[in-house]
Enzyme design. Structure first.
Site, PDB file in Angstrom:
ATOM      1  CG  LEU A   1      -1.465  -1.515   1.674  1.00  0.00           C
ATOM      2  CD1 LEU A   1      -2.440  -1.127   2.541  1.00  0.00           C
ATOM      3  CD2 LEU A   1      -2.246  -1.727   0.565  1.00  0.00           C
TER       4      LEU A   1
ATOM      5  CE  LYS B   1       2.651   8.583  -1.212  1.00  0.00           C
ATOM      6  NZ  LYS B   1       2.580   8.130  -1.625  1.00  0.00           N
TER       7      LYS B   1
ATOM      8  CB  CYS C   1       7.585   1.895   3.380  1.00  0.00           C
ATOM      9  SG  CYS C   1       6.404   1.183   4.072  1.00  0.00           S
TER      10      CYS C   1
END
Ligand code: UDX
Length: 442
Positions: A159, A326, A266
């Protein structure tokens, strides 16, 4: 199916709501009672487009419930999914404290045949480690008859924050790491309604596919950032190079946007985890050393560009657009934008910032001198330069004539090339991007 989801962070909550949307009944468990209380009220603890609407819909249909007490829901579970955080330790290895604790709790409470699905991103071998913890707890409780009826599967998530729900519902692939047919079938049944490629593989391969995917995406980003650094010396335009390179089907156009580098919870973590995993198995994954080094340097190069144009920053008024790592998220973990703002303040600049969603999270980590404004124009008002650090679409809708008249100096440093195609120099701005032919002047 009846699913218990342990962990209600980005992965657990999004996946839990996704599985509920497929028709499963989901009970989400978290030790954080504040978070559970908010969820019970239909409020998500973080911003993710469409998630709050999905939460309310699933609560109305009675398909999802929230609790802090695993024991209150475990007996009804056919599948127990573990989606707790696995943050990096200082040596780059994943911290499995939360995962181990969830496994121990399951082992202490489980009284029936179940499938354990590990959704968290984990080092190779962790699924079997989890299974052993659960089986050992069952043995301690004299539940030896149950030990062989507990199975485990690795079903990593892919995801992206900001598009997590659609990534769940329309994945490129569902990777299932398991040992037997029954387990593969059970996991596939949970995903009924999702049209995608279902890749059956070993548990260890599934664990590695996840970190390898992220590490490769991060490698693509560091590669295009290196190209940007070259063309700033040669006068080409990295956007055109990325477009030309990306037209090759073997490469593809995505993840070739140059800028101040990757952040988030991540990429930095998974690149470090893969490098560490290789290391503890006696292999030096040299390529990843460079991926990490290039990424860290990208922020420095951008900051140096600002100083080389503006001179000393001490006492200078600087406007900043974007703090999240982001767009479409309020998440600032490992955000390059936060890093740059800290450098600006550290150099003595008076910094005003605007971000559509992340200012509350940013205020917890940024110096007290930073001023938070309610509009992009306010952040740039009276500034000697504007620095764009996150490519929020909102920024493109600003009146650049108004912006220009509100600034002392119409100078823009764009760390994401978010405004590069607007030709702002035509209306009098000095514009400096990353890897753009006009920025080789800097
Ligand atoms: C990533 C993976 O994409 C996802 O599959 C995985 O499950 C979790 O990690 P995420 O970290 O949410 O998702 O965001 P992503 O869109 O991948 O961006 C990660 C970072 O790379 C951001 O800081 C982004 O600004 C940066 N990035 C992305 C670039 O610098 N250039 C690009 O071309 C793309």
């Amino acid at each position: 199916m009846n699913i218990v989801m342990i962990g209600t962070g980005y992965v657990g909550l999004t996946s839990g709501l996704g599985f509920a949307g497929l028709g499963n009944r989901v009970a989400c468990v978290d030790t954080d009672s504040t978070k559970i209380a908010k969820l019970d009220l239909g409020q998500t603890p973080f911003f993710e487009p469409g998630l709050e609407e999905q939460l309310k819909a699933m609560q109305e249909s009675g398909q999802i419930v929230f609790t802090t007490e695993l024991e209150s829901v475990i007996d009804g579970a056919q599948v127990l999914m573990i989606a707790v955080q696995t943050p990096p330790k200082t040596n780059g290895q994943a911290d499995l404290t939360y995962l181990d604790s969830a496994a121990e709790q399951i082992g202490r409470l489980l009284n029936h045949e179940s499938l354990i699905v590990v959704k968290s991103t984990v080092p190779v071998g962790t699924n079997r480690h989890i299974l052993k913890i659960i089986r050992d707890e069952l043995t301690k409780r004299g539940k030896d008859d149950l030990v062989s009826l507990i199975r485990v599967a690795s079903v990593p998530e892919f995801l992206r924050e900001g598009s997590a729900l659609q990534d769940f519902l329309a994945p490129d692939r569902v990777v299932i790491g398991a040992d037997d047919e029954i387990t593969f079938r059970t996991v596939e049944q949970m995903h009924e309604g999702i049209k995608s490629i279902f890749l059956r593989t070993s548990i260890e391969s599934a664990e590695l596919i996840k970190v390898a995917s992220n590490a490769f995406l991060a490698t693509k980003i560091s590669f295009i950032n290196e190209i940007a650094n070259i063309v700033e010396r040669t006068g080409a335009d990295v956007r055109e190079i990325a477009r030309g390179v990306g037209l090759d089907k073997r490469i593809g156009p995505l993840f070739l946007r140059s800028g101040i580098g990757f952040g988030g919870s991540c990429f930095p973590k998974d690149v470090a985890a893969l490098k560490s995993y290789a290391g503890i198995n006696g292999y030096d994954f040299r390529l990843l050393n460079a991926v990490i080094e290039v990424n860290n340097r990208q922020r420095e190069l951008f900051f140096k560009k600002i100083v080389s144009i503006l001179g000393t920053l001490k006492g200078r008024k600087i406007g900043v657009w974007g703090l999240s790592f982001k767009p479409d998220t309020d998440d600032i973990r490992e955000s390059a934008a936060i890093d740059i703002v800290q450098r600006l303040v550290g150099a003595g600049a008076d910094v005003s910032v605007f971000d559509p969603k992340a200012m509350q999270n940013a205020a917890r980590v940024l110096p007290n001198s930073v001023v938070y404004t309610t509009t992009p124009i306010d952040a740039a008002s009276g500034a000697e330069a504007l620095i764009v650090l996150t490519e929020w679409p909102e920024f493109r809708g600003v009146s650049f004539e108004t912006l220009k008249s509100s600034m002392i100096e119409p100078i823009i440093f764009d760390g994401r090339n978010a405004l590069a195609d607007l030709d702002l120099e035509r209306i009098g701005f000095s514009y400096f991007g990353v890897g753009l032919c006009d920025s080789h002047k800097s």
